[in-house]
Enzyme design. Structure first.
Site, PDB file in Angstrom:
ATOM      1  N   HIS A   1      -4.299  -5.327  -0.024  1.00  0.00           N
ATOM      2  CA  HIS A   1      -3.016  -6.039   1.145  1.00  0.00           C
ATOM      3  C   HIS A   1      -3.863  -7.854   1.329  1.00  0.00           C
ATOM      4  O   HIS A   1      -4.863  -7.795   1.653  1.00  0.00           O
ATOM      5  CB  HIS A   1      -4.089  -4.921   2.244  1.00  0.00           C
ATOM      6  CG  HIS A   1      -4.045  -4.019   2.649  1.00  0.00           C
ATOM      7  ND1 HIS A   1      -3.838  -3.236   4.185  1.00  0.00           N
ATOM      8  CD2 HIS A   1      -4.598  -2.510   2.416  1.00  0.00           C
ATOM      9  CE1 HIS A   1      -3.714  -2.185   3.867  1.00  0.00           C
ATOM     10  NE2 HIS A   1      -3.616  -2.045   2.442  1.00  0.00           N
TER      11      HIS A   1
ATOM     12  N   GLU B   1      -2.682  -9.424   3.666  1.00  0.00           N
ATOM     13  CA  GLU B   1      -3.118  -9.959   5.477  1.00  0.00           C
ATOM     14  C   GLU B   1      -4.558  -9.523   5.558  1.00  0.00           C
ATOM     15  O   GLU B   1      -4.985 -10.122   6.662  1.00  0.00           O
ATOM     16  CB  GLU B   1      -1.759  -8.649   5.952  1.00  0.00           C
ATOM     17  CG  GLU B   1      -2.924  -7.758   6.160  1.00  0.00           C
ATOM     18  CD  GLU B   1      -3.059  -6.200   5.068  1.00  0.00           C
ATOM     19  OE1 GLU B   1      -3.418  -5.545   5.585  1.00  0.00           O
ATOM     20  OE2 GLU B   1      -2.041  -6.594   4.161  1.00  0.00           O
TER      21      GLU B   1
ATOM     22  N   CYS C   1       1.059  -1.141   0.000  1.00  0.00           N
ATOM     23  CA  CYS C   1      -0.037  -0.354  -0.247  1.00  0.00           C
ATOM     24  C   CYS C   1       1.104   1.121   0.095  1.00  0.00           C
ATOM     25  O   CYS C   1       1.043   1.348  -1.288  1.00  0.00           O
ATOM     26  CB  CYS C   1      -0.846   0.128   1.198  1.00  0.00           C
ATOM     27  SG  CYS C   1      -2.623   0.790   0.729  1.00  0.00           S
TER      28      CYS C   1
END
Length: 369
Positions: free
Chosen positions: A343, A345, A257
């Site tokens: 993202h 995660e 990001c």
């Protein structure tokens, strides 16, 4: 709070447009850039994501609060959004694993929230007119005073916010006997990123946003990580210099990001503020290297200049967003460096892209051979 006792409240946009609603019972005024998230679940992770610092969140899911809150579903120690706009706010929760209701959670941190807003109309308006600053007011401050105060709120473009959410002192995460050591630059890091690294046998030292390459290197890490975070990447001169030094020394580097944008700037590729940005857990991305599509979690209002990236002989695009063809991932051709705009995660979101953490570990292994 009973519906009939709710106080009237407003959302005032910087162009003068007003949306009416009701206060959930926490009085006050709050300012920020208004944006919307299309996720159907994961509101607590969204509210505590440091990348949302300075933003008023509009929830497109009409029901917020219905499954309460849980201490295991936070991405940082405190709520990071500036305020919340929703359609239906529930004071009651019905999930067995919830520990309390969302109102108490908000009240403890004094988060101003406005409900009973026509969020479909609001999101449509933002989509057509772009992201802009706004103010939520529940305390009957005059419209003229609100307009004057809102005019003084700085635009997100050019705004450095990583320093507002980064750790003040270095700290460790994971098992100190782990096989790999990672130096992570905290520009607004999410906890689930650290979890993903730790479960891949990594011991992480997390450094403040303005730490130097020397600071990060003194940990003698096997790899380096540049985190997500809020605001414009352009003012992050220290982080950009760190990225340049890591790349020059050809150390394994992974960015997510804001970290992805910093790596682009370190390679002379500019970034720009998007009209609306991407925020949700249902964004389609194409992996050019595999030819496979991925459904991803995204949260960013800035992007890497694709035209400049395509002209850079040292870089290549690895992923792109299928809705608008913006850059979603890139890597360096002759250096041990890659990054993604979204993202992997998740938290919240799908796990389609968690393999990227495995790729980072593989890069570390290859560099040590």
């Amino acid at each position: 709070m009973n519906y009939t006792t709710k106080q009237k409240a407003i959302l005032l946009l910087s162009d003068g447009t007003i949306f009416h609603g009701k206060s959930i019972g926490i009085s006050g005024t709050t300012f920020g850039e208004v944006c919307f998230n299309t996720g159907m679940t994961g509101y607590q992770e969204i509210f505590t994501d440091p990348s949302y610092f300075g933003q008023i969140m509009v929830a497109t899911n009409p029901h917020i609060g219905n499954y309460g809150v849980n201490k295991n579903e936070i991405e940082s120690d405190t709520i990071k959004i500036a305020g919340l706009v929703c359609k239906n706010f529930s004071n009651f929760h019905s999930r067995p694993h919830s520990e309390s209701n969302l109102f108490d959670y908000f009240e403890k941190q004094n988060l101003v929230c406005i409900s009973d807003v026509d969020t479909r109309a609001l999101v449509s308006y933002i989509r057509d007119n772009g992201a802009m600053n706004a103010v939520i007011c529940t305390d009957k401050t005059s419209l003229e005073d609100l307009k004057m105060a809102l005019a003084k709120v700085p635009d997100m473009k050019g705004l450095e916010l990583a320093s507002k959410v980064s750790t003040k002192q270095p700290y460790f995460y994971g098992n100190e006997t782990a096989k790999y050591k990672i130096s992570a630059l905290d520009l607004g890091i999410k906890t689930n990123i650290l979890r993903n690294l730790a479960k891949r046998d990594c011991y992480i030292k997390v450094f403040p946003y303005n730490a130097s390459f020397q600071d990060l290197s003194e940990f003698n890490p096997d790899g380096y990580f540049l985190s997500n975070g809020p605001g414009d990447p352009d003012p992050l001169f220290s982080a950009i210099e760190v990225a340049k030094n890591i790349i020059e020394n050809n150390k394994p580097l992974f960015g997510i990001c804001l970290g992805h944008q910093v790596i682009a700037l370190a390679n002379g590729i500019s970034t720009y503020k998007m009209f609306n940005g991407h925020r949700g857990i249902n964004h389609p991305v194409m992996n050019i290297l595999t030819g496979k599509g991925e459904i991803t979690s995204q949260n960013h209002g800035f992007a890497v200049n694709r035209e400049e990236l395509e002209k850079n002989q040292n870089m290549e695009i690895t992923h792109f967003h299928l809705n608008d063809n913006t850059v979603a991932g890139m890597r360096m051709k002759s250096k041990n460096c890659f990054s993604v705009q979204y993202h992997p995660e998740a938290s919240p979101g799908p796990h389609d892209s968690s393999y990227l953490f495995d790729e980072f570990i593989e890069n570390i292994k290859l560099s040590s051979n």
